[in-house]
Design a protein around this motif. Sequence first.
Motif, PDB file in Angstrom:
ATOM      1  N   THR A 211      -8.475   0.520   4.171  1.00  0.00           N
ATOM      2  CA  THR A 211      -9.693   1.304   4.121  1.00  0.00           C
ATOM      3  C   THR A 211      -9.631   2.390   5.183  1.00  0.00           C
ATOM      4  O   THR A 211      -8.902   2.258   6.156  1.00  0.00           O
ATOM      5  CB  THR A 211     -10.942   0.427   4.344  1.00  0.00           C
ATOM      6  OG1 THR A 211     -12.110   1.224   4.157  1.00  0.00           O
ATOM      7  CG2 THR A 211     -10.973  -0.188   5.702  1.00  0.00           C
ATOM      8  N   ILE A 212     -10.386   3.418   4.966  1.00  0.00           N
ATOM      9  CA  ILE A 212     -10.492   4.469   5.970  1.00  0.00           C
ATOM     10  C   ILE A 212     -11.662   4.112   6.854  1.00  0.00           C
ATOM     11  O   ILE A 212     -12.783   3.947   6.388  1.00  0.00           O
ATOM     12  CB  ILE A 212     -10.700   5.847   5.312  1.00  0.00           C
ATOM     13  CG1 ILE A 212      -9.480   6.202   4.463  1.00  0.00           C
ATOM     14  CG2 ILE A 212     -10.954   6.917   6.358  1.00  0.00           C
ATOM     15  CD1 ILE A 212      -9.658   7.452   3.633  1.00  0.00           C
TER      16      ILE A 212
ATOM     17  N   ARG B 224       0.833  -1.212   0.000  1.00  0.00           N
ATOM     18  CA  ARG B 224       0.000   0.000   0.000  1.00  0.00           C
ATOM     19  C   ARG B 224       0.865   1.258   0.000  1.00  0.00           C
ATOM     20  O   ARG B 224       0.522   2.247  -0.649  1.00  0.00           O
ATOM     21  CB  ARG B 224      -0.943  -0.017   1.194  1.00  0.00           C
ATOM     22  CG  ARG B 224      -2.027  -1.061   1.058  1.00  0.00           C
ATOM     23  CD  ARG B 224      -2.961  -1.070   2.261  1.00  0.00           C
ATOM     24  NE  ARG B 224      -3.873  -2.191   2.178  1.00  0.00           N
ATOM     25  CZ  ARG B 224      -4.041  -3.089   3.123  1.00  0.00           C
ATOM     26  NH1 ARG B 224      -3.396  -2.994   4.276  1.00  0.00           N
ATOM     27  NH2 ARG B 224      -4.885  -4.095   2.957  1.00  0.00           N
ATOM     28  N   ILE B 225       1.967   1.227   0.722  1.00  0.00           N
ATOM     29  CA  ILE B 225       2.882   2.370   0.720  1.00  0.00           C
ATOM     30  C   ILE B 225       3.445   2.560  -0.693  1.00  0.00           C
ATOM     31  O   ILE B 225       3.438   3.672  -1.228  1.00  0.00           O
ATOM     32  CB  ILE B 225       4.006   2.179   1.756  1.00  0.00           C
ATOM     33  CG1 ILE B 225       3.436   2.305   3.174  1.00  0.00           C
ATOM     34  CG2 ILE B 225       5.137   3.202   1.524  1.00  0.00           C
ATOM     35  CD1 ILE B 225       4.407   1.932   4.279  1.00  0.00           C
ATOM     36  N   ALA B 226       3.897   1.487  -1.309  1.00  0.00           N
ATOM     37  CA  ALA B 226       4.451   1.571  -2.664  1.00  0.00           C
ATOM     38  C   ALA B 226       3.392   2.044  -3.660  1.00  0.00           C
ATOM     39  O   ALA B 226       3.670   2.889  -4.526  1.00  0.00           O
ATOM     40  CB  ALA B 226       5.015   0.217  -3.088  1.00  0.00           C
ATOM     41  N   GLN B 227       2.178   1.525  -3.524  1.00  0.00           N
ATOM     42  CA  GLN B 227       1.100   1.914  -4.431  1.00  0.00           C
ATOM     43  C   GLN B 227       0.790   3.407  -4.309  1.00  0.00           C
ATOM     44  O   GLN B 227       0.665   4.109  -5.312  1.00  0.00           O
ATOM     45  CB  GLN B 227      -0.158   1.099  -4.144  1.00  0.00           C
ATOM     46  CG  GLN B 227      -1.324   1.466  -5.030  1.00  0.00           C
ATOM     47  CD  GLN B 227      -2.588   0.679  -4.680  1.00  0.00           C
ATOM     48  OE1 GLN B 227      -2.592  -0.162  -3.784  1.00  0.00           O
ATOM     49  NE2 GLN B 227      -3.656   0.957  -5.388  1.00  0.00           N
ATOM     50  N   ARG B 228       0.694   3.896  -3.079  1.00  0.00           N
ATOM     51  CA  ARG B 228       0.395   5.307  -2.869  1.00  0.00           C
ATOM     52  C   ARG B 228       1.538   6.177  -3.380  1.00  0.00           C
ATOM     53  O   ARG B 228       1.324   7.237  -3.967  1.00  0.00           O
ATOM     54  CB  ARG B 228       0.122   5.574  -1.383  1.00  0.00           C
ATOM     55  CG  ARG B 228      -0.178   7.014  -1.072  1.00  0.00           C
ATOM     56  CD  ARG B 228      -1.463   7.469  -1.704  1.00  0.00           C
ATOM     57  NE  ARG B 228      -1.758   8.833  -1.286  1.00  0.00           N
ATOM     58  CZ  ARG B 228      -2.511   9.673  -1.951  1.00  0.00           C
ATOM     59  NH1 ARG B 228      -3.108   9.292  -3.068  1.00  0.00           N
ATOM     60  NH2 ARG B 228      -2.720  10.882  -1.503  1.00  0.00           N
TER      61      ARG B 228
ATOM     62  N   PHE C 230       6.677   5.354  10.365  1.00  0.00           N
ATOM     63  CA  PHE C 230       5.376   5.086   9.756  1.00  0.00           C
ATOM     64  C   PHE C 230       4.536   6.358   9.700  1.00  0.00           C
ATOM     65  O   PHE C 230       3.932   6.674   8.671  1.00  0.00           O
ATOM     66  CB  PHE C 230       4.647   3.985  10.533  1.00  0.00           C
ATOM     67  CG  PHE C 230       3.294   3.653   9.987  1.00  0.00           C
ATOM     68  CD1 PHE C 230       3.135   3.137   8.716  1.00  0.00           C
ATOM     69  CD2 PHE C 230       2.162   3.865  10.757  1.00  0.00           C
ATOM     70  CE1 PHE C 230       1.879   2.837   8.207  1.00  0.00           C
ATOM     71  CE2 PHE C 230       0.905   3.564  10.272  1.00  0.00           C
ATOM     72  CZ  PHE C 230       0.765   3.046   8.987  1.00  0.00           C
ATOM     73  N   ALA C 231       4.518   7.119  10.794  1.00  0.00           N
ATOM     74  CA  ALA C 231       3.756   8.374  10.826  1.00  0.00           C
ATOM     75  C   ALA C 231       4.295   9.353   9.793  1.00  0.00           C
ATOM     76  O   ALA C 231       3.511  10.021   9.089  1.00  0.00           O
ATOM     77  CB  ALA C 231       3.807   8.979  12.224  1.00  0.00           C
TER      78      ALA C 231
ATOM     79  N   THR D 106      -3.989   8.391   5.628  1.00  0.00           N
ATOM     80  CA  THR D 106      -4.188   8.046   7.033  1.00  0.00           C
ATOM     81  C   THR D 106      -3.571   6.678   7.340  1.00  0.00           C
ATOM     82  O   THR D 106      -3.500   5.814   6.461  1.00  0.00           O
ATOM     83  CB  THR D 106      -5.687   8.019   7.379  1.00  0.00           C
ATOM     84  OG1 THR D 106      -6.334   7.053   6.545  1.00  0.00           O
ATOM     85  CG2 THR D 106      -6.317   9.375   7.168  1.00  0.00           C
ATOM     86  N   PRO D 107      -3.147   6.478   8.570  1.00  0.00           N
ATOM     87  CA  PRO D 107      -2.564   5.184   8.942  1.00  0.00           C
ATOM     88  C   PRO D 107      -3.513   4.007   8.691  1.00  0.00           C
ATOM     89  O   PRO D 107      -3.068   2.938   8.276  1.00  0.00           O
ATOM     90  CB  PRO D 107      -2.270   5.334  10.433  1.00  0.00           C
ATOM     91  CG  PRO D 107      -2.099   6.797  10.637  1.00  0.00           C
ATOM     92  CD  PRO D 107      -3.054   7.448   9.666  1.00  0.00           C
ATOM     93  N   ASP D 108      -4.816   4.206   8.925  1.00  0.00           N
ATOM     94  CA  ASP D 108      -5.741   3.091   8.721  1.00  0.00           C
ATOM     95  C   ASP D 108      -5.795   2.653   7.268  1.00  0.00           C
ATOM     96  O   ASP D 108      -6.018   1.482   6.976  1.00  0.00           O
ATOM     97  CB  ASP D 108      -7.144   3.392   9.274  1.00  0.00           C
ATOM     98  CG  ASP D 108      -7.722   4.701   8.802  1.00  0.00           C
ATOM     99  OD1 ASP D 108      -6.961   5.611   8.472  1.00  0.00           O
ATOM    100  OD2 ASP D 108      -8.958   4.816   8.795  1.00  0.00           O
TER     101      ASP D 108
END
Length: 107
Positions: free
Chosen positions: A70-71, A11-15, A52-53, A62-64
Motif C-alpha cells: 500500500t502507499i 509485487r515486483i512480478a505483478q507490477r 531495489f531503488a 514507490t518502495p512502500d
Amino acid sequence: MYIDFKCLGKRIAQRRHELGYKQNELAEKVDLSNNYLSNIENVHSIPSLTTFANICIQLDTTPDMFLLGTIKTNDIPQSIIDNLKLCNDSQLKFINDIIQCFISQNN
C-alpha cells in the motif's frame, strides 16, 4: 520492521506484468541479469538497496507499495488511494490537473 520478501517478489512480478515488461526487459533496464531478477521475484535473492531503488524507478512504483502493499499517506482515505489504483495514466493526469486547480485556488 519485518520485510516479507515473498510478498515483495510477488509485487515486483505483478507490477512488471501490469506494465507489460518481460523479465529480461526489466532486468536489462535495471542492469541486472535475468537470472538475478528471477531470483528476487522468487525469493532466492534479496536485492540491495540500490537494486531495489532502481526496480522501483523502472516500475514507476514507490518502495512502500512493494514493501507494504500500500502507499502510506498521512491523511488520504484508503478508499481514494484504492480508487486511484484503478485509473489509467490519462485518468491520473486528469485527476492531477484537477488537484492542481484546487491548490492554485487556495494560494
